[in-house]
Design a protein around this motif. Structure first.
Motif, PDB file in Angstrom:
ATOM      1  N   MET A   1       0.838  -1.199   0.000  1.00  5.72           N
ATOM      2  CA  MET A   1       0.000   0.000   0.000  1.00  5.72           C
ATOM      3  C   MET A   1       0.875   1.251   0.000  1.00  5.72           C
ATOM      4  SD  MET A   1      -3.347  -0.283   2.413  1.00  5.72           S
ATOM      5  CE  MET A   1      -2.511  -0.759   3.912  1.00  5.72           C
ATOM      6  N   ASN A   2       0.304   2.318  -0.515  1.00  4.27           N
ATOM      7  CA  ASN A   2       0.885   3.647  -0.342  1.00  4.27           C
ATOM      8  C   ASN A   2       0.060   4.380   0.712  1.00  4.27           C
ATOM      9  OD1 ASN A   2       2.773   3.200  -2.370  1.00  4.27           O
ATOM     10  ND2 ASN A   2       1.406   3.980  -3.954  1.00  4.27           N
ATOM     11  N   VAL A   3       0.743   4.909   1.704  1.00  3.12           N
ATOM     12  CA  VAL A   3       0.083   5.548   2.840  1.00  3.12           C
ATOM     13  C   VAL A   3       0.510   7.005   2.898  1.00  3.12           C
ATOM     14  CG1 VAL A   3      -0.205   5.507   5.341  1.00  3.12           C
ATOM     15  CG2 VAL A   3       0.174   3.366   4.084  1.00  3.12           C
TER      16      VAL A   3
ATOM     17  N   ALA B   1       4.841   3.401  11.738  1.00  7.46           N
ATOM     18  CA  ALA B   1       6.022   2.529  11.860  1.00  7.46           C
ATOM     19  C   ALA B   1       5.684   1.094  11.463  1.00  7.46           C
ATOM     20  CB  ALA B   1       6.564   2.575  13.288  1.00  7.46           C
ATOM     21  N   LEU B   2       4.472   0.651  11.779  1.00  8.34           N
ATOM     22  CA  LEU B   2       4.050  -0.702  11.374  1.00  8.34           C
ATOM     23  C   LEU B   2       3.925  -0.818   9.856  1.00  8.34           C
ATOM     24  CD1 LEU B   2       1.375  -1.659  14.042  1.00  8.34           C
ATOM     25  CD2 LEU B   2       3.517  -2.861  13.608  1.00  8.34           C
TER      26      LEU B   2
ATOM     27  N   HIS C   1       5.245  -1.178   3.358  1.00  7.75           N
ATOM     28  CA  HIS C   1       4.392  -0.217   2.670  1.00  7.75           C
ATOM     29  C   HIS C   1       5.142   1.120   2.540  1.00  7.75           C
ATOM     30  CE1 HIS C   1       1.153  -3.077   3.037  1.00  7.75           C
ATOM     31  NE2 HIS C   1       1.317  -3.123   4.361  1.00  7.75           N
ATOM     32  N   ARG C   2       4.769   1.897   1.536  1.00  5.48           N
ATOM     33  CA  ARG C   2       5.423   3.196   1.318  1.00  5.48           C
ATOM     34  C   ARG C   2       4.681   4.267   2.105  1.00  5.48           C
ATOM     35  NH1 ARG C   2       4.701   6.643  -3.925  1.00  5.48           N
ATOM     36  NH2 ARG C   2       6.063   8.405  -3.497  1.00  5.48           N
TER      37      ARG C   2
ATOM     38  N   LYS D   1       0.457   8.939  -4.325  1.00  7.22           N
ATOM     39  CA  LYS D   1      -0.513   7.960  -4.856  1.00  7.22           C
ATOM     40  C   LYS D   1      -1.099   7.079  -3.754  1.00  7.22           C
ATOM     41  CE  LYS D   1       1.523   7.634  -9.470  1.00  7.22           C
ATOM     42  NZ  LYS D   1       2.362   8.839  -9.316  1.00  7.22           N
ATOM     43  N   PRO D   2      -1.706   7.709  -2.733  1.00  8.85           N
ATOM     44  CA  PRO D   2      -2.106   6.930  -1.560  1.00  8.85           C
ATOM     45  C   PRO D   2      -3.312   6.010  -1.798  1.00  8.85           C
ATOM     46  CG  PRO D   2      -2.913   9.175  -1.375  1.00  8.85           C
ATOM     47  CD  PRO D   2      -2.047   9.133  -2.611  1.00  8.85           C
TER      48      PRO D   2
END
Ligand SMILES: [Zn+2]
Length: 237
Positions: free
Chosen positions: A1-3, A22-23, A29-30, A98-99
């Motif tokens: 995922m993008n976050v 942090a998780l 994930h980005r 790009k979340p």
């Protein structure tokens, strides 16, 4: 995922969501951390320009702890309002990040900048798709889900989703300690150490799901609604 995590001030994301960020990062994930204001009111010993520079450096160091990309959109602390400049800048960050999910403040949190940030995120959510909104990055083709962080000290906020951050509480503390200028100032103002403060809120949210430390979230109620908002958060329970 993008976050993409969007906070009003340079330390907000650490206080309310760093354990979860942090998780995400740990799981590959980005993560992109974006701060809307310069935080330039956060001092009683430096000028506004000096304070902004100090806080930007602190926030960059904090983001580096988890390998997150960092953006500051340079809006004035205490006077964050929705408008063309901040919207265009945030749309460009959203096109860069790009979340799949955007994490931001609850619309009723205590600080006017937090409330404004929450609205600005929701207001920009679909603009990234519009090719006629011209920014440096190309338009995206998806509308991200939006999750709200806990409020400061949890007042008026009932979590609907919890993330067990027991494994990343030390990383959260390390990120918070990067904001040394604020820790000193807030200790003078409120008599409470930053890290103690978030530990107490983390313990409360942890108690609610029978773990040591947790962070609480709500899904924004807005079309298009994610079918399962819990899947936008790091695996937890
Ligand atoms: Zn704040």
């Amino acid at each position: 995922m993008n976050v993409l995590a969007v906070g009003a001030h340079p330390d907000d994301l650490e206080i309310l969501a760093a354990g979860s960020l942090a998780l995400y990062a740990r799981d590959g994930h980005r993560v992109t951390m974006c701060v809307l204001t310069k935080g330039d009111l956060g001092s009683d010993t430096h000028t506004r320009a000096e304070t902004a520079a100090i806080r930007r450096a602190e926030a960059e160091e904090s983001a580096a702890v988890i390998g997150a990309d960092f953006f500051c959109l340079d809006q004035p602390d205490g006077f964050l309002f929705d408008g063309p400049d901040v919207r265009t800048r945030l749309v460009d960050v959203m096109r860069s990040a790009k979340p799949d999910v955007v994490i931001t403040h609850h619309p009723d949190d205590y600080h006017p900048d937090h409330r404004a940030a929450s609205r600005i995120v929701l207001n920009c959510r679909q603009l990234g798709l519009c090719g006629l909104v011209e920014t440096a990055n190309e338009p995206t083709d998806t509308i991200p889900g939006v999750l709200y962080m806990d409020t400061l000290t949890g007042i008026g906020f009932q979590p609907e989703l919890w993330v067990d951050i027991t494994e990343t509480i030390d990383t959260k503390r390390a990120m918070l300690r990067k904001h040394a200028s604020q820790n000193e100032w807030l200790k003078r103002l409120h008599g409470t150490d930053y890290v103690d403060y978030v530990d107490r809120q983390g313990t409360l949210r942890g108690l609610q799901i029978e773990t040591a430390y947790a962070e609480g979230f709500q899904a924004a109620k807005a079309y298009p609604q994610p079918r399962d908002p819990g899947r936008l958060l790091p695996p937890s329970l």
